[in-house]
Design an enzyme around this catalytic site. Structure first.
Site: not given
Lengths: 224, 83
Positions: A85, A201, A203
Site C-alpha cells: 500500500c 494488504h 498482513e
C-alpha cells in the site's frame, strides 16, 4: 535475525505487519526510519499508512529518506523487501520497482475485499500459491492506480514480474474487477532486485478471525 | 550571490489520466459553466541564491528531477527570475 518493519511518521499498518509476521513464527520488529536498518536484518517491510501525510505525492517524501538508500542496497544484495500500500507507493518512488501508484481512476478511496489472480509462482512472494490461483485480499487506498511508461509493462510481463492482477471471483481480469483503474489490472509487481510492491494488504489476511488467511503465502517469503 | 526565484511547473504527461481534474470539471459544469477540458498542474516557487540564472535553473532542475516530479507521470518546466 529479524524482519524490520519500517515506521515513518504516518505509517499505520506497521504494528499489523509485525503481528502478522509473528503469527507465522517469523521474528519481526518495528524500526524507526531515522534509526536505520538493524544490523541483523533478514528482510524489510515498508508498511501501509500515510507517510508524511501523503504530501507532494503518496510515498514521495519517505522514498527520499536515508533508510531507503540502505533498503535499496540491501535489496540489491538479495534481502527480501516488501512494500504494501503506502509501502508500495514508497517502493516505486524509490525505484525499487518501476512505475507509480497514483490517484484512483474515479477519485475515490476504495476499502473492500478484492480477488487477485496469481500471475507467477516463480518468486519467493508467490511460490506458496498455484499459478492462476485466485486469492482474496483487502485493499484500502485512494492512490492505487498502477501507471507505467509505454513499453515497460511489456518488459515486466516478458520478465515474469507481474505478481497479481485484480480479477473477479472466476479469475477474469475484467474492468469491473479493477478497483482503481490500474494498467492491465496490475495489483503487484517485483522490481529487478526482487523487491515486491503491491497495493492489497497481505498482513490483513493472516488471521481467520479477521477475514481470511490468503495473505500468509506472501509473508512466507520471509521464512529463511 | 544574486538572488533568484525559480518557478517549477509540474504537470501530468499527455495521456496520463487526471481524475481530480475531471472531478473538478464536472463540479464546474454543475455550477453552470461550460468547460471542454480542464488540466491541473503543481507550481513550486524556489527562492535561491546562485552565481547566475543558468546555475539557478540547473539547481532547480536537479531538485525537480530528484523530488518534485515523478518521471513516470510528469513533465515539467523551469523558469528563473531575478529576485
Amino acid at each position: 535475525m529479524t524482519v524490520a518493519v519500517i515506521r515513518f511518521g504516518g505509517s499505520n499498518c506497521d504494528r499489523d505487519a509485525v503481528r502478522a509476521l509473528r503469527t507465522l513464527g517469523i521474528d519481526a520488529e518495528l524500526a524507526w526510519h531515522a534509526d536505520g536498518l538493524p544490523a541483523d536484518v533478514t528482510g524489510v517491510v515498508l508498511p501501509g499508512g500515510f507517510s508524511y501525510g501523503d504530501y507532494l505525492r503518496a510515498g514521495a517524501i519517505a522514498a527520499r529518506t536515508p533508510i531507503l538508500e540502505e533498503v535499496r542496497r540491501a535489496a540489491a544484495g538479495g534481502l527480501p523487501v516488501l512494500g504494501v500500500c503506502n509501502g508500495a507507493q514508497i517502493g516505486c518512488e524509490a525505484s525499487l520497482a518501476p512505475g507509480a501508484f497514483t490517484t484512483n481512476d474515479r477519485s475515490r478511496f476504495r476499502c473492500e475485499h478484492t480477488f487477485l489472480r496469481v500471475e507467477t509462482t516463480d518468486t519467493p512472494w508467490t511460490r506458496a500459491y498455484e499459478a492462476g490461483e485466485i486469492i482474496e485480499l483487502p485493499i484500502a487506498h485512494a492512490e492505487g492506480r498502477f501507471v507505467i511508461e509505454p513499453g515497460r509493462l511489456e518488459t515486466l510481463e516478458r520478465d515474469d514480474r507481474v505478481l497479481f492482477r485484480y480479477c473477479d471471483a472466476d479469475g477474469r481480469t475484467i474492468a469491473a474487477a479493477n478497483p482503481n483503474g490500474s494498467t492491465d489490472n496490475v495489483a503487484g509487481i517485483v522490481g529487478k532486485t526482487g523487491a515486491a510492491v503491491m497495493m492489497p494488504h497481505p498482513e490483513r489476511a493472516t488471521l481467520p478471525d479477521t477475514g481470511g488467511t490468503d495473505g500468509r503465502g506472501i509473508l512466507r517469503a520471509f521464512v529463511n | 550571490m544574486p538572488a533568484f526565484t525559480a518557478t517549477v511547473t509540474v504537470r501530468l504527461k499527455q495521456g496520463v489520466l487526471d481524475p481530480e481534474a475531471e472531478t473538478t470539471r464536472q463540479a464546474l459544469e454543475r455550477l453552470g459553466f461550460d468547460v471542454e477540458a480542464l488540466r491541473t498542474a503543481d507550481r513550486f516557487e524556489l527562492d535561491l541564491a546562485a552565481a547566475d540564472p543558468a546555475t539557478a535553473e540547473e539547481q532547480a532542475t536537479e531538485m525537480t528531477e530528484r523530488l518534485l516530479a515523478n518521471p513516470t507521470l510528469h513533465e515539467y518546466e523551469v523558469t528563473v527570475d531575478r529576485r
